[in-house]
Design a protein around this motif. Structure first.
Motif, PDB file in Angstrom:
ATOM      1  N   LEU A  51       0.815  -1.274   0.049  1.00 26.85           N
ATOM      2  CA  LEU A  51       0.014  -0.064   0.139  1.00 26.85           C
ATOM      3  C   LEU A  51       0.784   1.072   0.077  1.00 26.85           C
ATOM      4  CD1 LEU A  51      -2.748   1.477   0.064  1.00 26.85           C
ATOM      5  CD2 LEU A  51      -2.688   1.020   2.645  1.00 26.85           C
ATOM      6  N   GLY A  74      -4.608  -5.605  -4.808  1.00 23.72           N
ATOM      7  CA  GLY A  74      -5.059  -5.637  -3.257  1.00 23.72           C
ATOM      8  C   GLY A  74      -5.353  -7.087  -3.155  1.00 23.72           C
ATOM      9  N   SER A  88      -7.849  -5.904   1.360  1.00 26.35           N
ATOM     10  CA  SER A  88      -6.912  -4.808   0.689  1.00 26.35           C
ATOM     11  C   SER A  88      -7.474  -4.380  -0.528  1.00 26.35           C
ATOM     12  CB  SER A  88      -5.713  -5.387   0.188  1.00 26.35           C
ATOM     13  OG  SER A  88      -5.108  -5.883   1.561  1.00 26.35           O
ATOM     14  N   TRP A  92      -7.480  -0.537  -0.940  1.00 26.88           N
ATOM     15  CA  TRP A  92      -6.731   0.077  -1.883  1.00 26.88           C
ATOM     16  C   TRP A  92      -7.458   0.939  -2.789  1.00 26.88           C
ATOM     17  CZ3 TRP A  92      -1.934  -3.260  -3.112  1.00 26.88           C
ATOM     18  CH2 TRP A  92      -1.176  -3.635  -2.138  1.00 26.88           C
ATOM     19  N   ALA A 125      -6.566   2.653   6.548  1.00 29.49           N
ATOM     20  CA  ALA A 125      -6.433   1.211   5.951  1.00 29.49           C
ATOM     21  C   ALA A 125      -6.138   0.272   7.395  1.00 29.49           C
ATOM     22  CB  ALA A 125      -5.232   1.393   5.220  1.00 29.49           C
TER      23      ALA A 125
END
Length: 173
Positions: A51, A74, A88, A92, A125
């Motif tokens: 990331l 991701g 993710s 993302w 995140a």
């Protein structure tokens, strides 16, 4: 022999690498593998390097990885690191879309604003990961989020520098 044949090639002879379009995505995929290094620690301190590099690429150049490209990257991150499938992908993609929306609203952006934006997206995140972990029954204190988060925020300039050097290499400059 001609003198120009003996020297280094000039700037007009340089060209982008053959796989120039795929190098940013490949670098993000390789960065996702970094937390798999055999480092023994009591508490997880390794940040989400995939990331981190994705944000660095997106803030450096907005044309190399489109917003939809965050979903397969991701998914790769989820599969490699053993995260819940879709975590993710969602974080993302949301980060890429929020950067796109911010690009449409702002006229200019300096280095400090990019660092602040990346820090905010990294915090969101990590909090999303904690909420998903808590929903799956893995409860842990919020203090365990601080070391990887602080390391990620402080190493963003290093990720931005790495993305810029890879970009210069891939474009043949």
């Amino acid at each position: 022999m001609v003198r120009s044949a003996l020297g280094r090639p000039n700037a007009l002879d340089r060209r982008p690498k053959r796989l120039a379009r795929s190098i940013p995505a490949l670098s993000v995929m390789l960065a996702s593998l970094l937390p798999l290094l055999p480092i023994v620690a009591e508490v997880g301190w390794m940040p989400d390097t995939g990331l981190l590099l994705l944000l660095a690429w997106r803030l450096l150049r907005n044309d190399v990885i489109p917003a939809w490209g965050a979903a397969p990257l991701g998914l790769w991150n989820d599969l490699v690191l053993g995260l819940p499938i879709g975590l993710s992908v969602a974080t993302w993609t949301a980060a890429m879309i929020s950067i796109d929306l911010l690009d449409r609203r702002t006229m200019w952006r300096d280095y400090w604003l990019e660092w602040l934006l990346a820090a905010g997206l990294l915090v969101v995140a990590e909090l999303a990961r904690r909420f998903v972990d808590a929903a799956m029954g893995a409860s842990y204190p919020v203090a365990t989020l601080l070391p990887p988060l602080i390391i990620a925020i402080l190493t963003f300039p290093l990720a931005a520098y790495a993305a810029s050097r890879i970009d210069r290499w891939r474009l043949g400059q």
